[in-house]
Write an enzyme that holds these catalytic residues in place. Structure first.
Site, PDB file in Angstrom:
ATOM      1  N   GLU A 215      -5.452   5.931  -6.411  1.00 34.84           N
ATOM      2  CA  GLU A 215      -5.170   7.261  -6.978  1.00 34.84           C
ATOM      3  C   GLU A 215      -6.047   7.633  -8.167  1.00 34.84           C
ATOM      4  O   GLU A 215      -5.555   8.113  -9.194  1.00 34.84           O
ATOM      5  CB  GLU A 215      -3.678   7.348  -7.363  1.00 34.84           C
ATOM      6  N   GLU A 322       0.845   4.617   3.332  1.00 36.39           N
ATOM      7  CA  GLU A 322       2.185   4.752   2.731  1.00 36.39           C
ATOM      8  C   GLU A 322       2.977   5.858   3.424  1.00 36.39           C
ATOM      9  O   GLU A 322       3.637   6.676   2.779  1.00 36.39           O
ATOM     10  CB  GLU A 322       2.070   5.051   1.220  1.00 36.39           C
TER      11      GLU A 322
END
Ligand code: G3I
Length: 423
Positions: A215, A322
């Site tokens: 991220e 995810e």
């Protein structure tokens, strides 16, 4: 006598009912198709696991029996696992120095995967969140505008603002950004290298894929590619290349991924392209793109297909890392997964007709995965069943809290069968 007879009849009836219930459960478990088998010709099918699934016993939100059932579901359905939390810096390396590591839970996770012949994924080495403050601490005064709470080099408002929320737990991603005196670039690089070498080195050959950097890309439409973070501020943009270099040194055979959320958004995807192309131009050892895919029920086949088709042009395998599909009404505005903004998105009720919308969304998503099966090599759900999900209120997975398959499970299996017929 009569009452004894009726008691015997009652007991016999009870035993027959019990037997039927046990037989039905056993039948359901035995006859149930496994996701890992349905997709075995296409990609690995995995799940995030939490500590109690692999160590047993009671735990946060689940009893010992429930944890045992969750572990059984993981073994039945999946051939790949990712630790949901236990390999994050804050948990595996909470204190400075060689004695500052806590390997117990991560060792249990890796052993669980290996003893069940699963592909084990390590999550994650370098992240702006869940990193203890000591990592960034040193003797250099912080820039004055940062200490005042205004991020230098910022992208859009709130990009790097951490608020106290469900995930506020005392680390730099929780209670607020570390604002004390800072490490120098060299000091932080040394700490990063030592951490990566120790963790990747310990599981060399056992953990097959790593989320090396997590991220790092900025949300929103600003001009900055990278999210403002202490890694970026102290080291500079090459913190990403360095992390990959260190991981490659530690295990040259490991698959090294860059992992991010919101790649279904074309603006964020553009930033991904800029970052990955620049890493490729520098010959950084990056081997796969991790697309988290924390989506919601409004996602369409077309949006997911376009996302994957475009990412595939980078020439790297795609791992869906995810996956979950939020059915919470409050979670329908975007595909973000920034932990600081999560809590609000899982509150409130579900969208109307939630089960049907979830089923349709999952069918479309898996059709897109299969359509891009030349590049999609792994699909990991962020949790095995709804009870374990980080956004449990949004009931985002294929199994309910009792590990019973939902209509979305059947829809996903049906997509695999359609593809097998069409082949
Ligand atoms: O285990 C403790 C428990 O003992 C304690 O009582 C409880 C009190 O709040 O906290 C429990 O730990 C929580 C842990 O989740 C287990 O549920 C932590 O506070 C909480 O911070 C942690 O949140 C995790 C979050 O990342 C932050 O690390 C979520 O489980 C996890 O699903 C989430 O995963 C992230 C990925 O790593 C990166 N991509 C986005 C994704 C979702 O935010």
């Amino acid at each position: 006598m009569k009452s004894l007879n009726s008691r015997c009849t009652y007991q016999r009836g009870f035993l027959v009912a019990l037997w039927l219930a046990i037989a039905a459960t056993a039948y359901a478990a035995e006859s149930r198709v496994a996701l890992k088998d349905a997709f075995k010709e296409h990609f690995l099918i995995g799940t995030a696991v939490n500590r109690n699934m692999v160590t047993g016993g009671p735990g946060f939100r689940r009893s010992a029996e429930q944890n045992a059932e969750d572990a059984a579901l993981v073994k039945e359905q999946f051939n790949q696992i990712t630790a949901e939390n236990d390999v994050k810096w804050a948990l595996i390396h909470p204190r400075e120095g060689k004695d500052g590591y806590e390997f117990g839970a991560a060792d249990a996770f890796v052993n669980f995967g290996l003893s069940n012949q699963m592909h084990v994924v390590g999550h994650t080495l370098v992240w702006h969140s869940q990193t203890p403050n000591w990592v960034f601490a040193g003797t250099n005064p912080p820039p004055t505008n940062v200490a005042a709470g205004v991020a230098v080099n910022t992208n859009t408002p709130a990009t790097n603002q951490f608020r106290r929320g469900r995930f506020g737990d005392g680390f730099s991603g929780g209670l607020g950004r570390y604002n004390g005196p800072r490490a120098s670039r060299e000091e932080l690089l040394r700490r990063m290298r030592e951490h990566i070498h120790t963790v990747v080195g310990r599981y060399k050959g056992k953990v097959k894929s790593w989320d090396v950097v997590n991220e790092a890309i900025a949300d929103g439409g600003g001009t900055n590619i990278l999210r403002n973070s202490l890694w970026l501020e102290i080291i500079g943009p090459d913190f990403i290349a360095k992390a990959f270099q260190y991981a490659h040194e530690a295990d040259p055979d490991a698959i090294l991924r860059y992992n991010d959320y919101g790649l279904e958004n074309p603006t964020k995807r553009k930033k991904l392209f800029a970052l990955i192309k620049s890493l490729q131009a520098q010959k950084v050892p990056i081997h796969a793109i991790g697309s988290q895919a924390h989506v919601n029920v409004s996602i369409s086949f077309e949006a997911m297909d376009q996302t994957l088709t475009e990412i595939a042009t980078l020439g790297l395998p795609i791992h869906i890392t995810e996956l979950d599909v939020n059915s919470a009404a409050a979670g329908q505005r975007g595909f973000g997964a920034d932990i600081a903004n999560n809590a609000a998105k899982t509150q409130g009720g579900l969208v109307s007709d939630a089960d049907k919308k979830l089923t349709d969304a999952y069918a479309g998503i898996f059709r897109a995965f299969l359509n891009n099966r030349e590049s999609v090599k792994m699909v990991t759900f962020w949790g095995a069943n709804d009870a374990n999900s980080w956004r449990a209120n949004g009931k985002p997975l294929l199994f309910d809290g009792n590990s019973q398959p939902k209509p979305a499970f059947d829809a996903v299996i049906a997509e695999a069968k359609k593809r097998a017929v069409a082949k």
